[in-house]
Design a protein around this motif. Structure first.
Motif, PDB file in Angstrom:
ATOM      1  N   MET A  41       0.832  -1.202   0.000  1.00  0.00           N
ATOM      2  CA  MET A  41       0.000   0.000   0.000  1.00  0.00           C
ATOM      3  C   MET A  41       0.870   1.257   0.000  1.00  0.00           C
ATOM      4  N   GLY A  42       0.297   2.335  -0.506  1.00  0.00           N
ATOM      5  CA  GLY A  42       0.983   3.615  -0.534  1.00  0.00           C
ATOM      6  C   GLY A  42       0.225   4.577  -1.422  1.00  0.00           C
ATOM      7  N   ALA A  43       0.504   5.852  -1.284  1.00  0.00           N
ATOM      8  CA  ALA A  43      -0.167   6.864  -2.104  1.00  0.00           C
ATOM      9  C   ALA A  43       0.201   6.698  -3.576  1.00  0.00           C
ATOM     10  N   SER A  44      -0.605   7.271  -4.454  1.00  0.00           N
ATOM     11  CA  SER A  44      -0.267   7.296  -5.876  1.00  0.00           C
ATOM     12  C   SER A  44       1.088   7.967  -6.049  1.00  0.00           C
ATOM     13  N   GLY A  45       1.964   7.335  -6.818  1.00  0.00           N
ATOM     14  CA  GLY A  45       3.299   7.873  -7.023  1.00  0.00           C
ATOM     15  C   GLY A  45       4.307   7.457  -5.977  1.00  0.00           C
ATOM     16  N   SER A  46       3.897   6.585  -5.057  1.00  0.00           N
ATOM     17  CA  SER A  46       4.813   6.171  -3.982  1.00  0.00           C
ATOM     18  C   SER A  46       5.843   5.147  -4.449  1.00  0.00           C
ATOM     19  N   GLY A  47       5.588   4.502  -5.590  1.00  0.00           N
ATOM     20  CA  GLY A  47       6.537   3.530  -6.127  1.00  0.00           C
ATOM     21  C   GLY A  47       6.055   2.105  -6.106  1.00  0.00           C
ATOM     22  N   LYS A  48       4.831   1.867  -5.630  1.00  0.00           N
ATOM     23  CA  LYS A  48       4.377   0.485  -5.465  1.00  0.00           C
ATOM     24  C   LYS A  48       4.177  -0.242  -6.799  1.00  0.00           C
ATOM     25  N   THR A  49       3.649   0.455  -7.811  1.00  0.00           N
ATOM     26  CA  THR A  49       3.472  -0.195  -9.114  1.00  0.00           C
ATOM     27  C   THR A  49       4.817  -0.405  -9.800  1.00  0.00           C
ATOM     28  N   THR A  50       5.736   0.533  -9.639  1.00  0.00           N
ATOM     29  CA  THR A  50       7.095   0.346 -10.155  1.00  0.00           C
ATOM     30  C   THR A  50       7.727  -0.885  -9.539  1.00  0.00           C
ATOM     31  N   LEU A  51       7.546  -1.048  -8.239  1.00  0.00           N
ATOM     32  CA  LEU A  51       8.074  -2.219  -7.547  1.00  0.00           C
ATOM     33  C   LEU A  51       7.463  -3.502  -8.108  1.00  0.00           C
ATOM     34  N   LEU A  52       6.160  -3.505  -8.304  1.00  0.00           N
ATOM     35  CA  LEU A  52       5.483  -4.681  -8.855  1.00  0.00           C
ATOM     36  C   LEU A  52       6.029  -5.015 -10.236  1.00  0.00           C
ATOM     37  N   ASN A  53       6.226  -4.000 -11.081  1.00  0.00           N
ATOM     38  CA  ASN A  53       6.721  -4.231 -12.439  1.00  0.00           C
ATOM     39  C   ASN A  53       8.143  -4.793 -12.439  1.00  0.00           C
ATOM     40  N   ILE A  54       8.960  -4.368 -11.480  1.00  0.00           N
ATOM     41  CA  ILE A  54      10.326  -4.897 -11.396  1.00  0.00           C
ATOM     42  C   ILE A  54      10.300  -6.350 -10.950  1.00  0.00           C
TER      43      ILE A  54
END
Length: 255
Positions: A41-54
């Protein structure tokens, strides 16, 4: 050995003109045990989707490493990545990513077709899975003929049918109403109880309350984490909301 190890992962993006850099992730480190259900979890732009993609090998880290069952993802050659994903990872996305020209059955079987699995094996996997996810009466329909919740259950079946080591879910209830969301989350809970390892990115405290652990990311860094312990979903939900109030200045949806 942990199933997934994320070690000091950093991601830096250059701006279009190359004059500035934006750091999306800063030395993120955590592990996920086999059979664990972890929400991010985290705010939009926190990096969570980037982390998932990596972790999904859809993007490459600037620094650090992701290790799945002892194998470093950065050691895998580009031409082998698609096969690696099909064999090891299952994906469930907010927008379903189904092919409208394929039936529900064909959408579910697609990963096995791409892996050159034989027809008998495909059918033997499909039948119990369709029953488990309530899709038996929908197999000959097309995605445009079924509801959003049914589309997401189809996406879940497609993700699970390859028997992946890890399911990666990106806002899996984001496009669903509350009734369909509840049904999908109960299915995730059932998969978890049967030993499936799941990592889910979500804005929803309700969705996260089905997990066994929640990792909170703020400004590209791992801010805190929360374990379910013996809490029921309501108790865990209340703790998640409390943690988000500390994490956020109002930028996170806690609904």
């Amino acid at each position: 050995m942990e199933l997934l190890q994320v070690q000091n992962v950093k991601k830096v993006y250059n701006t279009r003109l190359g004059g500035q850099q934006f750091t999306a992730l800063k030395n993120v480190t955590f592990e996920i045990a086999r059979g664990e259900f972890v929400a991010i979890m985290g705010a939009s732009g926190s990096g969570k989707t980037t982390l998932l993609n990596i972790i999904a090998s859809l993007d490459k880290a600037t620094g650090g490493d992701v290790i799945l069952e002892g194998r470093s993802i950065k050691s895998i050659k580009d031409r082998e990545l698609s096969a690696f994903r099909r064999k090891n990872l299952g994906f469930v996305f907010q927008d379903f990513n189904l092919l409208d020209t394929f039936s529900i059955k064909d959408n579910i079987l697609l990963p096995l077709v791409l892996s050159n699995e034989n027809l008998e094996e495909m059918e033997s996997r499909l039948k119990p899975l369709a029953h488990r996810l309530g899709l038996e009466q929908l197999l000959n329909k097309f995605p445009y003929e079924v509801s959003g919740g049914e589309k997401q259950r189809t996406a879940m079946a497609r993700a699970v049918i390859t028997e992946p080591k890890l399911i990666l879910a990106d806002e899996p209830t984001g496009a669903l109403d509350s009734k369909a969301s509840s049904k999908v989350l109960n299915l995730f809970e059932d998969l978890h109880k049967n030993g499936q390892t799941i990592m889910m990115v979500t804005h929803s405290s309700m969705a996260a309350s089905f997990a066994s652990r929640v990792l909170f990311i703020k400004d590209g860094e791992l801010f805190s984490q929360l374990y379910r312990g013996n809490d029921n979903n309501k108790e865990f939900f209340d703790k998640i909301v409390s943690n988000l109030s500390v994490l956020s200045d109002g930028g996170v949806d806690i609904g």
